[in-house]
Structures are given as C-alpha cells and as structure tokens.
Write an enzyme that holds these catalytic residues in place. Structure first.
Site, PDB file in Angstrom:
ATOM      1  N   ASP A   7       0.879  -1.168   0.000  1.00  0.00           N
ATOM      2  CA  ASP A   7       0.000   0.000   0.000  1.00  0.00           C
ATOM      3  C   ASP A   7       0.914   1.215   0.000  1.00  0.00           C
ATOM      4  O   ASP A   7       1.541   1.541   1.002  1.00  0.00           O
ATOM      5  CB  ASP A   7      -0.897   0.013   1.240  1.00  0.00           C
ATOM      6  CG  ASP A   7      -1.937   1.125   1.195  1.00  0.00           C
ATOM      7  OD1 ASP A   7      -1.657   2.172   0.572  1.00  0.00           O
ATOM      8  OD2 ASP A   7      -3.023   0.960   1.767  1.00  0.00           O
ATOM      9  N   HIS A   8       0.999   1.892  -1.135  1.00  0.00           N
ATOM     10  CA  HIS A   8       2.041   2.914  -1.274  1.00  0.00           C
ATOM     11  C   HIS A   8       1.820   4.119  -0.374  1.00  0.00           C
ATOM     12  O   HIS A   8       2.740   4.901  -0.140  1.00  0.00           O
ATOM     13  CB  HIS A   8       2.196   3.347  -2.742  1.00  0.00           C
ATOM     14  CG  HIS A   8       1.232   4.376  -3.214  1.00  0.00           C
ATOM     15  ND1 HIS A   8      -0.054   4.074  -3.589  1.00  0.00           N
ATOM     16  CD2 HIS A   8       1.373   5.716  -3.387  1.00  0.00           C
ATOM     17  CE1 HIS A   8      -0.671   5.176  -3.972  1.00  0.00           C
ATOM     18  NE2 HIS A   8       0.164   6.184  -3.862  1.00  0.00           N
ATOM     19  N   HIS A  68      -6.005   1.665   1.492  1.00  0.00           N
ATOM     20  CA  HIS A  68      -5.446   2.989   1.791  1.00  0.00           C
ATOM     21  C   HIS A  68      -6.057   3.614   3.049  1.00  0.00           C
ATOM     22  O   HIS A  68      -5.356   4.001   3.982  1.00  0.00           O
ATOM     23  CB  HIS A  68      -5.702   3.943   0.624  1.00  0.00           C
ATOM     24  CG  HIS A  68      -4.894   3.660  -0.597  1.00  0.00           C
ATOM     25  ND1 HIS A  68      -3.744   2.905  -0.579  1.00  0.00           N
ATOM     26  CD2 HIS A  68      -5.065   4.045  -1.885  1.00  0.00           C
ATOM     27  CE1 HIS A  68      -3.247   2.836  -1.801  1.00  0.00           C
ATOM     28  NE2 HIS A  68      -4.022   3.512  -2.606  1.00  0.00           N
TER      29      HIS A  68
END
Length: 520
Positions: free
Chosen positions: A203-204, A266
C-alpha cells in the site's frame, strides 16, 4: 538542466539493498510507468541499489528489449513534462536513468501460459550461473484477476523456492480481493505456494513520510500521547480526494468503485496508524499486530446502520481547476446507467477502550476540487465561559492535520488573541512542512517500500489478518448496497462531493474540513 546525482543520497543509516532481480508482471501497464519506474529512478539517484540489480519486465505485449527501454524512457520524459502527479521531478537526470535503463530486460509472455514461467526461470538461472545473484522479487503490477494465477504458476515452476543462495519474494498490489470471501480465498491460495514471510502486500500510502511520522509524533512526544484518546478527541476525519477521474480505467473502475478501490486498503491503513496502540517495538510483527487489532475493533454495522452511516456519490459534469470534465457515465468503458460510486463517505466507530464513542469519518472521491490526502484530529472544545462576552468569543476546536499529499507536513490550529485593546479571539495555524526542515526531495511513496522489500523488512506491508480485517469491516456496506438499499448521489466535478455527505456530518453537529483548491 538535470539535477546532479549527488543532490540525492541514501539516508546515513541505510546501505544499498542487496543484489537482486526485480521481475515486474504487467510491465507495460500504467502502474509500472507512472510509479514503479520513477521510484526505481529515485532509488538509483540515491545509490540505494546494488550494481548487480536487474529488472525483467513481463507482459503479453510483443516488444524487443530495446523497444521496452525506449517505451520506458519516453514515459519518464512525458511524466516530467506533464507534472502534477506523484512523480514531481522537473528534469530527468540522464546518468541515473541510464543506470536503470541499461539494467532493464523484457520477456513477452502470457500470464496464464506455463511456458512464460519456464522461460523466466531459465533467465533467472542463467543470470545466477553467469556469476550474478539468485535473489528475485516478483512484483504483480497486473490486473487483480491475475494475482492468484501468477503466484500459482510461479509456485508450479519452482520459482518461489528459497535457497541459501537467494531469497524469493512476492509483491502484491491492491485491491487484494473484492470482498471478505474473495480476500480469504486469495490468501488461502497464495499461502499454499509461498510462506507469509515471502509476501509483501503493498500500500504505497505507507511509504509516505507523513504516514510514518504519525507514529513518531504520537509516541515520541509527551505532549500528544496523553491526550490521544476519547477523553480529549471529539472525532477524526480521514480524506483522500483526487482531482482526476477514472483516466481510461473505466472498465476496471466500473466493476470496483471507490469503496473497494480505496477503503479496505489505503483508508484503513491511515486509520490504523492514527488509532493503533503503541507496539512493543518497531519489529515488523509488533507493528502489524497492533494495526490488525485496531481494524478488527471497527464496529460491524447492521444492514440498516450501514445505510445510515454511508453515502455513495458519482461525479457529474463540471470543471476541475478550470478544465471541463464530463460525467462519469460518459467515460469510456463505463455503463451509461452505472450506479458505481466514485465517492464514498463513511462513519465508523472503534470499539476499544481508547476510542469508545469517538467517530471516525472517512471520505474519498474522484474529480474533486483538490488533490489532497490528510488526517484531521479534532479535539474537544474547552468551556467558553471566560470568553462568552467577548467579540468572536465562540471557541473553535483545536485540530491537528497530517497532510500526506501533496505537501507533506503537519499543522496545528489553535486560538490566539487578536492584537488590540479588547480581547478578541482568532484562529492561527502552526505549520510544519518537510520541505522547510529537511532536504528530502518529493517521492512517489514506492521508494521506501521497494527498498524495504529488497532488504526484507515487512513492517510497512500488510499481513493476511490485516487485509481480512479491513474487508470484514466494510462487508456490511457492500452487502447493504448490493441489496439496493443505498442510492448513488450525483455531485458536480470540481466540488467537495454530494450534499448528503455534508448531512452525514451535520446530523452529528460536525462538519468536514474545507476542501478548496488553495488549502493545505
């Protein structure tokens, strides 16, 4: 003029990642060109990659290796030229990019064809025999429907087997499943092929400095930790607003929607970092266990409560930053009768001792007034008895805002006396911006995560229980919506979302922080 490579360097407490081959499945896709390659370019500028580092792109698109390198080079130049995305470079450093480009290879192949994996295995084995290294990371930058297929084929081909000579790791993008049942099935399937320690569910958002700074601000500062609870905090707002629409991804998005695309991953990761208890250490399992615990504590609404505590929206025609935008239903590959949400607002409750009674409001949407991801902690108001008779005597609540993108930083809003002969109250902001204090350059968020995967640090990646807890928390909304009990409300592109989302807050006597283009 290019920025000199020496301007960007690896942090003093870090060393270059071990030599390895990064295999990117879906190498011709948007994720690869817009985020992965810019992140690898930034790591090259930091000198964070070993000289023996290699990249192999795998995709069904027929290309030679030279054509693939040209495609990536053209894409990088286009990103620099267009600006406005997560890759914020104003020029391309030729030396750093050439370092990456000369290490890029390509393999044309079908993800469902066993021959693709045999050829890939031969290439990896050939590299090792030629004096290279045997470490490999398989990055699944594919459509989600291929996740299980690719991992199963990797296992069948023996490519996930680790030896004393090399590690094998798998990076899986989101969305990880489409609901609780599919996420559980996907976890069961891939854990038959690979060990949990080999899996890096990415999850960036967790690569952003401000997200990681939440734990530091909370647990390293004595002025915050004692008040980070239900006794002092009124509510929490988590916002992820985008100015872009579906951008040619209508086919994927119309089958997914804003909730599946953003919330279990996110948004819940931001919630977990905000609400988790202090881990015993920064050990990966200690941190991830506390995150899983708090997501598991999110209250499971009944179908009726899920409807009452959610709002679905879909963008209509309008203007974003002066640019005309057509309605979602007019986007390519989107049904003209689509009821897929491009905006969702939720009210959540966390049933544990620290957060009992404190609502968490979440909103995320596309084609909105501003591109902004932030977490706002609003504190309870103090008694206003002392200031009741003064001009502007109504006290505004104190708010801490973590700005995650685009301008990373933290702000604190508090009351102050306006200069003058009488006592008048005004609101002021105390701002901290990373760019003011540190010489860190903008990143995509993937740099930290790719580096951590290469060195074997899973702290910022999600475990199976974390993934499944997120889906369990949103499943009541999915079930209620599937039963047709929640309409999709249109909102104007370039605005702040549907009015019904404002009503969701207003009924509790609260309101969203403004989402205007100039704020933050």
């Amino acid at each position: 003029m290019s920025i000199p490579v020496s301007r960007r360097s690896l942090p003093a407490d870090a060393t270059p990642a071990p030599a390895s081959t990064l295999v990117i499945f879906g190498a011709s896709g948007d994720l690869t060109k817009r985020l992965l390659m810019p992140a690898l370019y930034n790591l090259a500028r930091e000198k964070g990659l070993d000289p023996e580092f290699r990249i192999i792109g795998v995709d069904h698109v027929e290309r030679s290796e030279e054509e693939f390198r040209t495609y990536l080079t053209d894409s990088m130049h286009a990103l620099v030229k267009e600006g406005g995305g997560e890759f914020e470079a104003t020029s391309l450093d030729a030396e750093a990019w050439d370092w990456i480009a000369t290490r890029v290879g390509y393999l044309t192949g079908d993800f469902e064809d066993p021959k693709t994996y045999r050829r890939l295995g031969e290439r990896l084995a050939g590299s090792a025999k030629a004096g290279g290294q045997a470490n490999a990371v398989f990055y699944l930058a594919t459509a989600p429907r291929f996740f299980g297929t690719v991992i199963e084929h990797l296992g069948t081909a023996g490519l996930t087997q680790e030896t004393d000579q090399g590690f094998r790791r798998i990076v899986v993008e989101k969305p990880f499943g489409t609901d609780l049942a599919s996420a559980q099935a996907l976890n069961r399937g891939i854990l038959k092929v690979a060990d949990e320690s080999q899996l890096y569910r990415i999850d960036h958002f967790l690569g952003k400095e401000t997200v990681q700074n939440i734990m530091v601000l909370r647990f390293a500062n004595g002025i915050f930790e004692p008040i980070w609870n239900r006794d002092h905090i009124d509510h929490v707002q988590i916002t992820a607003a985008e100015t872009v629409g579906v951008e040619g991804r209508g086919g994927f998005y119309d089958a997914t929607g804003a909730l599946r695309d953003m919330v279990p991953n996110h948004m819940f990761q931001l919630l977990a970092m905000t609400a988790m208890e202090a881990p015993n250490s920064f050990d990966a399992d200690a941190v991830r266990t506390e995150k899983a615990k708090v997501i598991e504590a999110v209250r499971r609404w009944s179908p009726e409560e899920a409807i009452e505590n959610s709002v679905r929206g879909q963008y209509d025609a309008g203007k974003v930053r002066g640019r005309p935008v057509k309605s979602y239903r007019q986007e390519p590959d989107v049904s003209p009768k689509s009821d897929t949400e491009t905006y969702v607002a939720l009210k959540l409750m966390i049933d544990n001792w620290r957060w009992s009674g404190v609502p968490f409001y979440i909103r995320t949407g596309k084609s909105m007034a501003a591109r902004r991801t932030e977490i706002a902690i609003q504190f309870k108001q103090t008694p206003d008895i002392l200031f009741r008779g003064t001009p502007n005597g109504r006290l505004a609540p104190n708010v801490i805002v973590f700005r995650i993108q685009p301008k990373e930083g933290v702000s604190l809003r508090f009351a102050a006396k306006v200069p003058g002969r009488t006592v008048r109250l005004g609101e002021v902001n105390m701002d901290f911006r990373y760019s003011d204090y540190f010489e860190a350059e903008p990143t995509t968020g993937y740099e930290t995560l790719i580096y951590d995967c290469l060195i074997g640090d899973p702290t910022l990646f999600q475990r199976a229980d974390n993934i499944e807890a997120g889906w369990a928390a949103v499943q009541p909304f999915l079930d209620a919506w599937a039963a047709g009990k929640n309409n999709v409300h249109l909102y104007r592109s370039g605005g702040s979302g549907p009015s019904e989302a404002d009503a969701l807050m207003k009924r509790d006597g609260r309101g969203w922080l403004p989402l205007d283009a100039d704020a933050g």
